[in-house]
Write a protein that holds these residues in place. Structure first.
Motif, mmCIF file in Angstrom:
data_model
loop_
_atom_site.group_PDB
_atom_site.id
_atom_site.type_symbol
_atom_site.label_atom_id
_atom_site.label_comp_id
_atom_site.label_asym_id
_atom_site.label_seq_id
_atom_site.Cartn_x
_atom_site.Cartn_y
_atom_site.Cartn_z
ATOM 1 N N SER A 1 94.596 97.815 6.483
ATOM 2 C CA SER A 1 95.157 98.870 5.642
ATOM 3 C C SER A 1 94.087 99.811 5.077
ATOM 4 N N LEU A 2 92.819 99.479 5.329
ATOM 5 C CA LEU A 2 91.714 100.306 4.830
ATOM 6 C C LEU A 2 91.024 101.012 5.989
ATOM 7 N N THR A 3 90.475 102.193 5.730
ATOM 8 C CA THR A 3 89.699 102.907 6.740
ATOM 9 C C THR A 3 88.374 102.180 6.961
ATOM 10 N N VAL A 4 87.655 102.613 7.984
ATOM 11 C CA VAL A 4 86.325 102.060 8.244
ATOM 12 C C VAL A 4 85.441 102.221 7.005
ATOM 13 N N LYS A 5 85.451 103.412 6.429
ATOM 14 C CA LYS A 5 84.635 103.661 5.229
ATOM 15 C C LYS A 5 85.039 102.735 4.092
ATOM 16 N N GLU A 6 86.333 102.578 3.878
ATOM 17 C CA GLU A 6 86.811 101.743 2.778
ATOM 18 C C GLU A 6 86.476 100.276 3.001
ATOM 19 N N ASN A 7 86.523 99.823 4.257
ATOM 20 C CA ASN A 7 86.115 98.456 4.569
ATOM 21 C C ASN A 7 84.644 98.239 4.244
ATOM 22 N N ILE A 8 83.801 99.217 4.604
ATOM 23 C CA ILE A 8 82.362 99.083 4.377
ATOM 24 C C ILE A 8 82.032 99.073 2.886
ATOM 25 N N LEU A 9 82.678 99.942 2.130
ATOM 26 C CA LEU A 9 82.319 100.073 0.715
ATOM 27 C C LEU A 9 82.954 99.008 -0.184
ATOM 28 N N LEU A 10 83.855 98.197 0.358
ATOM 29 C CA LEU A 10 84.581 97.217 -0.451
ATOM 30 C C LEU A 10 83.667 96.339 -1.307
ATOM 31 N N PRO A 11 82.610 95.718 -0.733
ATOM 32 C CA PRO A 11 81.757 94.876 -1.586
ATOM 33 C C PRO A 11 81.020 95.667 -2.665
ATOM 34 N N LEU A 12 80.750 96.943 -2.403
ATOM 35 C CA LEU A 12 80.101 97.780 -3.409
ATOM 36 C C LEU A 12 81.058 98.078 -4.552
ATOM 37 N N ALA A 13 82.324 98.330 -4.212
ATOM 38 C CA ALA A 13 83.331 98.599 -5.233
ATOM 39 C C ALA A 13 83.553 97.363 -6.103
ATOM 40 N N ILE A 14 83.579 96.188 -5.457
ATOM 41 C CA ILE A 14 83.755 94.937 -6.210
ATOM 42 C C ILE A 14 82.597 94.727 -7.181
ATOM 43 N N ALA A 15 81.398 95.138 -6.745
ATOM 44 C CA ALA A 15 80.211 95.004 -7.597
ATOM 45 C C ALA A 15 80.093 96.137 -8.615
ATOM 46 N N LYS A 16 81.068 97.059 -8.605
ATOM 47 C CA LYS A 16 81.132 98.178 -9.558
ATOM 48 C C LYS A 16 79.906 99.089 -9.477
ATOM 49 N N ILE A 17 79.502 99.358 -8.230
ATOM 50 C CA ILE A 17 78.418 100.315 -7.996
ATOM 51 C C ILE A 17 78.966 101.730 -8.224
ATOM 52 N N PRO A 18 78.197 102.636 -8.843
ATOM 53 C CA PRO A 18 78.673 104.003 -9.067
ATOM 54 C C PRO A 18 79.053 104.704 -7.760
ATOM 55 N N ALA A 19 80.091 105.547 -7.823
ATOM 56 C CA ALA A 19 80.641 106.195 -6.625
ATOM 57 C C ALA A 19 79.596 106.983 -5.852
ATOM 58 N N LYS A 20 78.724 107.694 -6.546
ATOM 59 C CA LYS A 20 77.705 108.505 -5.874
ATOM 60 C C LYS A 20 76.777 107.629 -5.040
ATOM 61 N N LYS A 21 76.380 106.486 -5.599
ATOM 62 C CA LYS A 21 75.501 105.573 -4.861
ATOM 63 C C LYS A 21 76.246 104.928 -3.706
ATOM 64 N N ILE A 22 77.533 104.626 -3.920
ATOM 65 C CA ILE A 22 78.348 104.052 -2.845
ATOM 66 C C ILE A 22 78.364 104.979 -1.639
ATOM 67 N N ASN A 23 78.620 106.256 -1.856
ATOM 68 C CA ASN A 23 78.673 107.221 -0.752
ATOM 69 C C ASN A 23 77.347 107.300 -0.019
ATOM 70 N N HIS A 24 76.258 107.260 -0.782
ATOM 71 C CA HIS A 24 74.927 107.313 -0.160
ATOM 72 C C HIS A 24 74.678 106.083 0.707
ATOM 73 N N LEU A 25 74.997 104.902 0.177
ATOM 74 C CA LEU A 25 74.753 103.663 0.909
ATOM 75 C C LEU A 25 75.625 103.557 2.156
ATOM 76 N N VAL A 26 76.886 103.964 2.039
ATOM 77 C CA VAL A 26 77.797 103.916 3.198
ATOM 78 C C VAL A 26 77.322 104.881 4.280
ATOM 79 N N THR A 27 76.934 106.084 3.902
ATOM 80 C CA THR A 27 76.423 107.059 4.876
ATOM 81 C C THR A 27 75.185 106.522 5.577
ATOM 82 N N GLN A 28 74.311 105.923 4.806
ATOM 83 C CA GLN A 28 73.049 105.393 5.336
ATOM 84 C C GLN A 28 73.291 104.274 6.349
ATOM 85 N N ILE A 29 74.113 103.305 5.984
ATOM 86 C CA ILE A 29 74.324 102.148 6.862
ATOM 87 C C ILE A 29 75.173 102.515 8.069
#
Length: 255
Positions: free
Chosen positions: A100-128
């Motif tokens: 039910s989640l996009t590729v991006k949403e699947n990747i960022l899931l552990p970051l969201a659970i860890a409450k990483i700021p959105a700006k950093k999440i986008n950077h880390l997802v783009t990088q990986i």
């Protein structure tokens, strides 16, 4: 230098009394930061049991496992859960993506659970996603991409938190040769460029040839280990085949 992971005299017994079965016996080894280590051995050697102990899914009957000088199996459940989330990354043969989640949403899931700021999440997802060559797939859903792309997505999710240790369980087992090579090359690049520490359980000599060191276990015990050093991957592949044959592995265990 202190090892990142230290396994000391691990023993694992299932069952009791006459029904007891010893899956691992007196297994010891270290893994240092920046290593890419493969665990190999014949079927039934204890590879999966060892991985489950390192992943904190199971506990040893005897012995200790230290990660960053902490005895991981002496932690309380809440602390162990935090430790697992903060320090370990997991890549399995089954992708375990959420449909039910996009590729991006699947990747960022552990970051969201860890409450990483959105700006950093986008950077880390783009990088990986660039490392795994899936940056053009971020808006797609798992059912819209291939098996190889799913596995690279799963790998990106495991590594996006920049874990201290990545545990990979037969990550190429369900992939065709090209998809397997793409994944292994990405992991190798991360290991070399980011100093990522990877331990991979595999029966596949081709996959193992991407590692820098191979630990062989047989009948639940440490058998031997080999280092790639300055060998070509082709030469290391042949050495893996030779050692596997010498410790009694069957052909079906390594292809």
């Amino acid at each position: 230098m202190e090892p990142l992971l230290k396994v000391e005299n691990i023993k694992k017994v299932y069952g009791k009394l006459s029904a007891a079965y010893t899956a691992l016996e007196n297994v010891s080894f270290d893994i240092h930061e920046g290593e890419f280590v493969g665990i190999m051995g014949p079927s039934g050697a204890g590879k999966s049991t060892l991985l489950n102990l390192l992943a904190t899914i199971d506990s040893p009957t005897e012995g200790k496992i230290y990660m960053k000088n902490k005895s991981i199996h002496d932690m309380k459940e809440a602390a162990l859960s935090d430790f697992r989330r903060e320090h370990l990354g997991f890549i399995f043969q089954d992708y375990n993506l959420l449909d039910s989640l996009t590729v991006k949403e699947n990747i960022l899931l552990p970051l969201a659970i860890a409450k990483i700021p959105a700006k950093k999440i986008n950077h880390l997802v783009t990088q990986i996603s660039k490392v795994f060559g899936i940056e053009d797939l971020l808006a797609k859903y798992p059912y819209q991409i291939s098996g190889g792309q799913k596995q690279r997505t799963a790998a990106a999710r495991a590594l996006v938190t920049e874990p201290a240790l990545i545990l990979a369980d037969e990550p190429t087992g369900a992939l065709d040769s090209k998809s397997a090579t793409d994944l292994l090359e990405s992991l190798s690049t991360l290991n070399e460029n980011n100093n990522s520490t990877i331990m991979m359980v595999t029966h596949d000599a081709f996959a193992a040839s991407f590692c820098r060191r191979i630990i062989f276990i047989k009948d639940g015990s440490f058998s031997t280990e080999i280092y790639r050093r300055d060998q070509t991957r082709k030469a290391f592949f042949q050495e893996i085949l030779d050692v596997h044959a010498a410790i009694g592995g069957e052909a079906d265990d390594i292809i």
